[in-house]
Design an enzyme around this catalytic site. Sequence first.
Site, PDB file in Angstrom:
ATOM      1  N   GLY A   8       0.583  -1.298  -0.174  1.00 26.56           N
ATOM      2  CA  GLY A   8       0.177  -0.129   0.140  1.00 26.56           C
ATOM      3  C   GLY A   8       0.549   1.269   0.078  1.00 26.56           C
ATOM      4  N   GLY A  11      -0.432   4.785  -0.824  1.00 30.13           N
ATOM      5  CA  GLY A  11      -1.644   5.433   0.117  1.00 30.13           C
ATOM      6  C   GLY A  11      -0.806   6.642   1.145  1.00 30.13           C
ATOM      7  N   GLN A  12      -1.392   7.165   1.384  1.00 27.77           N
ATOM      8  CA  GLN A  12      -1.365   8.278   2.865  1.00 27.77           C
ATOM      9  C   GLN A  12      -0.361   8.244   3.416  1.00 27.77           C
ATOM     10  OE1 GLN A  12      -4.745   9.363   6.518  1.00 27.77           O
ATOM     11  NE2 GLN A  12      -3.713  11.428   5.742  1.00 27.77           N
ATOM     12  N   ASP A  34       2.555  -1.625  -4.924  1.00 24.58           N
ATOM     13  CA  ASP A  34       1.178  -1.318  -4.122  1.00 24.58           C
ATOM     14  C   ASP A  34       0.061  -2.143  -5.613  1.00 24.58           C
ATOM     15  OD1 ASP A  34      -0.066   1.078  -3.111  1.00 24.58           O
ATOM     16  OD2 ASP A  34      -1.233   0.799  -5.037  1.00 24.58           O
ATOM     17  N   ARG A  36      -1.349  -0.597  -7.144  1.00 21.78           N
ATOM     18  CA  ARG A  36      -1.449   0.347  -8.238  1.00 21.78           C
ATOM     19  C   ARG A  36      -0.414   0.931  -9.258  1.00 21.78           C
ATOM     20  NH1 ARG A  36      -4.215   4.935  -4.452  1.00 21.78           N
ATOM     21  NH2 ARG A  36      -2.715   3.451  -2.834  1.00 21.78           N
ATOM     22  N   ASP A  53      -0.278  -7.400  -5.050  1.00 23.00           N
ATOM     23  CA  ASP A  53      -1.709  -7.238  -4.883  1.00 23.00           C
ATOM     24  C   ASP A  53      -2.029  -8.419  -3.358  1.00 23.00           C
ATOM     25  OD1 ASP A  53      -4.973  -7.745  -6.104  1.00 23.00           O
ATOM     26  OD2 ASP A  53      -4.498  -7.544  -4.319  1.00 23.00           O
ATOM     27  N   TYR A 143     -15.062  -1.221   8.414  1.00 24.51           N
ATOM     28  CA  TYR A 143     -13.790  -1.156   8.653  1.00 24.51           C
ATOM     29  C   TYR A 143     -13.052  -1.463   9.811  1.00 24.51           C
ATOM     30  CZ  TYR A 143      -9.268   1.264   9.198  1.00 24.51           C
ATOM     31  OH  TYR A 143      -7.724   2.641   9.281  1.00 24.51           O
ATOM     32  N   LYS A 147     -11.071  -4.333  11.238  1.00 22.53           N
ATOM     33  CA  LYS A 147      -9.386  -4.320  12.376  1.00 22.53           C
ATOM     34  C   LYS A 147      -9.170  -4.999  13.764  1.00 22.53           C
ATOM     35  CE  LYS A 147      -7.010  -1.510   9.499  1.00 22.53           C
ATOM     36  NZ  LYS A 147      -6.036  -1.700   9.009  1.00 22.53           N
ATOM     37  N   ILE A 173      -5.151  10.784  10.774  1.00 22.30           N
ATOM     38  CA  ILE A 173      -3.844  11.845  10.388  1.00 22.30           C
ATOM     39  C   ILE A 173      -4.068  12.579   9.392  1.00 22.30           C
ATOM     40  CG2 ILE A 173      -2.146  10.896   8.923  1.00 22.30           C
ATOM     41  CD1 ILE A 173      -1.376   7.571  10.458  1.00 22.30           C
TER      42      ILE A 173
END
Length: 320
Positions: A8, A11-12, A34, A36, A53, A143, A147, A173
């Site tokens: 990932g 991502g952020q 990632d 992507r 993936d 979500y 978690k 975040i």
Amino acid sequence: MKKILITGSMGQIGSELIKALRDRYGHDAVIASDFRTPPYENKDQWNPFEFVDVTKRETLIEVVKKHQINCIYHLAAILSAVGEQNPQLAWNVNINGLYNVLEVAREYHIQQIFCPSSIAVFGPSTPKDHTPQETILQPTTMYGLTKVSGELLCDYYATKFGLDVRGIRYPGIISSETLPGGGTTDYAVAIYYDAVKYNRYTCFVREDTVLPMVYMPDAIYGSISLMEADRTHFQHHSNFNMASMSFSAGELAAEIKKHLPEFTCTYEPDFRQKIADSWPRSIDDRASRAEWGWKPQYDLAAMTKDMLAKLTARHQQGKL
Ligand code: VAH
């Protein structure tokens, strides 16, 4: 020698963690990945980069073997808002993806795994203020339940198979480098971008909505500090509460207005209000402070000053 794989990476968190880890361990010690493909114009920022993936275990195994990975920061996940719009996707990525990472770590003797959790593990039945480390975990989002399940799965692999799995229950975040994708706390990032670009923002939660937040530089430093800590004295593994600051959307808008006097914020709550209302207002993170020395540096004023300076500079370069 550490050989780290970040899932990932685009991502952020991932997009900033790459640089922090490469600065600390060396450029080629960190493999970004990632599902992507990075934008061609800044592919060098990402290289060495691999396609992974996490829902397809073979893509993970191929990269782990090719680069002899011994540490994984597993950041690939579907966040709360997108998770409510596509719960099946959230389950597949957040649970099956994590299961693949843990199984590959077990089979290929990966020394350490970092898997973030979130304050989304808490729900409406959890104490809202100074939410304890040990408390009721009855989230009402897909979500959040992924978690909770993820924390239990990570602790199982730590206990049953001796994996060194570590994780933090991140608050929202706030970051300046990459717009987040699909979270409920994203309003607290988008507000800064819109303030700089348009001097106004329409917020998707109520003005009085209070949520726990952390500034990305603190979140990154905390994650690396946890992974470098001596776990001999750990009483927790993958579910450390993290706190830094809590503020309302209105307080955030007022802090921005101190720098941009013409800035205006209006409030039009949408489906994400119900998610935000299910989460705590503040977090008790004494376990993190005691077991691995967590100590955030930024408060709302310092974060706002830094965010606006960075975004304004990028806006003036036509890059926002
Ligand atoms: C989200 N940014 O909004 C994430 C985070 C506590 C919230 O996990 O879904």
